[in-house]
Enzyme design. Sequence first.
Site, PDB file in Angstrom:
ATOM      1  N   ALA A   1       5.348 -15.455 -50.016  1.00 11.67           N
ATOM      2  CA  ALA A   1       6.245 -16.477 -50.535  1.00 11.67           C
ATOM      3  C   ALA A   1       6.474 -16.206 -52.019  1.00 11.67           C
ATOM      4  CB  ALA A   1       5.609 -17.846 -50.341  1.00 11.67           C
TER       5      ALA A   1
ATOM      6  N   GLY B   1       2.951 -14.758 -46.839  1.00 10.96           N
ATOM      7  CA  GLY B   1       4.105 -15.025 -45.980  1.00 10.96           C
ATOM      8  C   GLY B   1       4.688 -13.751 -45.385  1.00 10.96           C
TER       9      GLY B   1
ATOM     10  N   GLU C   1       2.704 -13.132 -42.407  1.00 13.67           N
ATOM     11  CA  GLU C   1       3.002 -14.198 -41.441  1.00 13.67           C
ATOM     12  C   GLU C   1       4.336 -13.944 -40.736  1.00 13.67           C
ATOM     13  OE1 GLU C   1       2.165 -17.088 -44.573  1.00 13.67           O
ATOM     14  OE2 GLU C   1       0.841 -18.104 -43.157  1.00 13.67           O
TER      15      GLU C   1
ATOM     16  N   GLU D   1      -3.748 -15.755 -50.042  1.00 16.90           N
ATOM     17  CA  GLU D   1      -3.429 -17.078 -50.611  1.00 16.90           C
ATOM     18  C   GLU D   1      -4.593 -17.737 -51.332  1.00 16.90           C
ATOM     19  OE1 GLU D   1      -2.528 -16.005 -47.655  1.00 16.90           O
ATOM     20  OE2 GLU D   1      -0.457 -16.536 -47.212  1.00 16.90           O
TER      21      GLU D   1
END
Length: 738
Positions: free
Chosen positions: A93, A137, A140, A160
């Site tokens: 992200a 992300g 993911e 993270e």
Amino acid sequence: MEEIDTPQEAAVRRVPESRTSGKTWYPHTLMSDLVLYSAHDGIAVLTVQNPPVNALSPGVPEGILDGLAKAAQDDSIGAVVLIGGGRSFIAGADIKEFGKITSGEKKRGVGLAPLLAALEDSPKPVFAAIHGQAFGGGLEVAMACAYRVAVAAANVGQPEVKLGIIPGAGGTQRLPRLVGVAKAVEMCQFGNPVRVPAAAQLGLIDQVIEGDLLQGALAFARSVAAKPVLRVRDRNGKLGTPEVHAAVFAAARAEASKKQRSLQAPLAAIQAVEAAVALPFDQGIEEEARLFEDCLFSSQSKALIHVFFGERTVAKIPDVPKDTAVYAIRSAAIIGAGTMGGGIAMNYANAGIPVLLKETSQAALDKGMATIRKNYAASVAKGRFPQETMDRRMALITPTLAYDGFENAGIIVEAVFEGMALKKEIFATLDGIAKSDCILASNTSTLSIDEIASATRRPQMVVGHHFFSPANVMRLLEIVRGKATSKEVIATSMGLAKTLGKVGVLVGNCRGFVGNRMFGPYRREAQFLVEEGADIEAVDRAMYDFGMAMGPLQVGDLAGLDVGWRIRQEFKHLEIPGVRKPLLEDRLCEMGRYGQKTSAGWYAYDENRKPKRDPLVEELIATVRREAGITPRAIGADEIRDRLLFALVNEGARILEEGMALRSVDIDIIYINGYGFPAHRGGPMFHADATGLGAVYARVAEFHRQHGALWTPAPLLQQLACDGRTFAEFPYQEKANA
Ligand code: T1G
């Protein structure tokens, strides 16, 4: 993302050859600035183009969604490859967006759910083709695809926790389904990257691609595209039950309490993976989202994100642009094979740079080399690297008693004890030996770089490289800019720090530079607190509980109390009569108690270096209190903490105002990497900002009233507190040492 596909508007361009590709790419229809679409004989390729690391910034998920829709509508397309342009797949992200969520500017949530659903339910199977990093992300997204292929050099991971958060786009739910529960817990709890060959063994990567990534991905896609795909969310074979994995979760929590003391995110990550085992997928996702949000809004996450960007900010020096020329450093020489010199030599050897290590006597040289060998052997014994690595590194270090070979060195680092006369003598000698483009660095921790440089005819080549003990372990390197130090020497030093695996922070030339200048008042107050009545262990405990790696008195014992004692003797002429001086450490040194190296300092140490109270020290304290006329009083943890922390902050404010640190975040990065300040508190200046400078100022003013001149509030602290502002807002100083 807007699709532009009229011939006039369609921008067709060639994507530069990626690092992973030796071949020229096909022409791409530009679907947006951020995601490109191209068709390759029945397979759509979506290329993320969001340099430098292809973060999932606004527009990227939308661009991928548009590409998936386009592929779905095109009957000639049978599969989709998702790949990153440039140096990476997707690094996660966009971290810059998190502040917008917590400030309320942007709505809550990660916002990737529509993309993940579209990838997972795509009628044409999607293949993630990974090079560089698939982090956070990025991983993911890859796990929502039907398949994952990758080059062997790539890394995957859920980092993270390092930002004080947990995976927020299904990572804690899909990862255990692919790699099993124990490995998923480990990856989410610690956030460390996994290399692709290992990830392939775990079942996270379906195919390791040799050669060109895109071509390999296309070939793999053609070979399996027709096969039915089981979505990752539906693969429950590795999940087991809460009972089966109870021991895994318990062990992870126990490890967190030891290695990740006081951190919220690792525990949340463990809990989220536990939810994957205990709950159906969609409920697990909800639990993950709840835990993610708790973490995102925590003070720890704000602090850790500050540190992430801070570590990158310190590399930016306003008057030394990125394109400043640098010297190539192919070999090094070090003077002094003591604790510091030996550790510095190890840094160079670890980076593959050959290094000469000079001492004045054979005995000192042998001792220095033996210590290096012992340190490396300990690492081999712990399995950190194999014997061959140790042998290669040892072979790069050449012990010497003479200056022979110094004339070829690209950098010479002086690491002798803190005495100006000796240092000047050495630099004058080096001036006559070193080649003209050799950097002359001093590892001084307090002395003036300008004065040292004055012993040479090339002050522009002289710089401070202040390493922190143990130099082979601590990440900080203070790079001290003298008034003549050239920009090229600074740029080279900053780059060299990175090569050596350090965080280089540029500081101005003042006594103690940034770190030790602030550490002076901090350790002074620790002694004052003991003199006034605080228990030694209570002082250390208060700071340990705050999150410091060690309390201030234990640090003194570790670093050697004699170091400060010598420096105080060197600077005796600067003492101001009538100003209170700490008494205890000089007295300990007079008793021969230098700390761990003499098995006695503030504490007594056994052969395992375990500290214990020593009645002799209690006696000394009682004597010193009596002599100084102090009636001991009870001092609570709050006062201990505030006295110590705000002593740091008050001095930090002066440093900032004088421009000795470029920005307040530079001070934070110094403290976190060199002094064991807890990263989850963001550094002393961030911590002060978060506390509120009004409150900090009020406390400093109170200490000023109680304790006198040493606590005079820094004018900048007073000013910012009055204005209701923060250190972070304090304008950039254009001069580190003008
Ligand atoms: N977002 C925004 N900017 C980023 C970024 C990111 N994820 N990663 C890097 N940058 C910037 C960085 O600030 C720097 O900027 C430049 O890119 C180059 O970085 C939903 C919650 C990928 C290994 O934690 O580990 O996904 O200084 O100097 O040494 O669950 O960057 O040039 O202006 O570090 O080659 C998870 C963080 C996010 C990865 C590359 N992802 N990044 O290292 O270059 S949370 C991460 C890195 C998440 C999901 C969630 C490294 C790198 P500037 P660099 P590098």
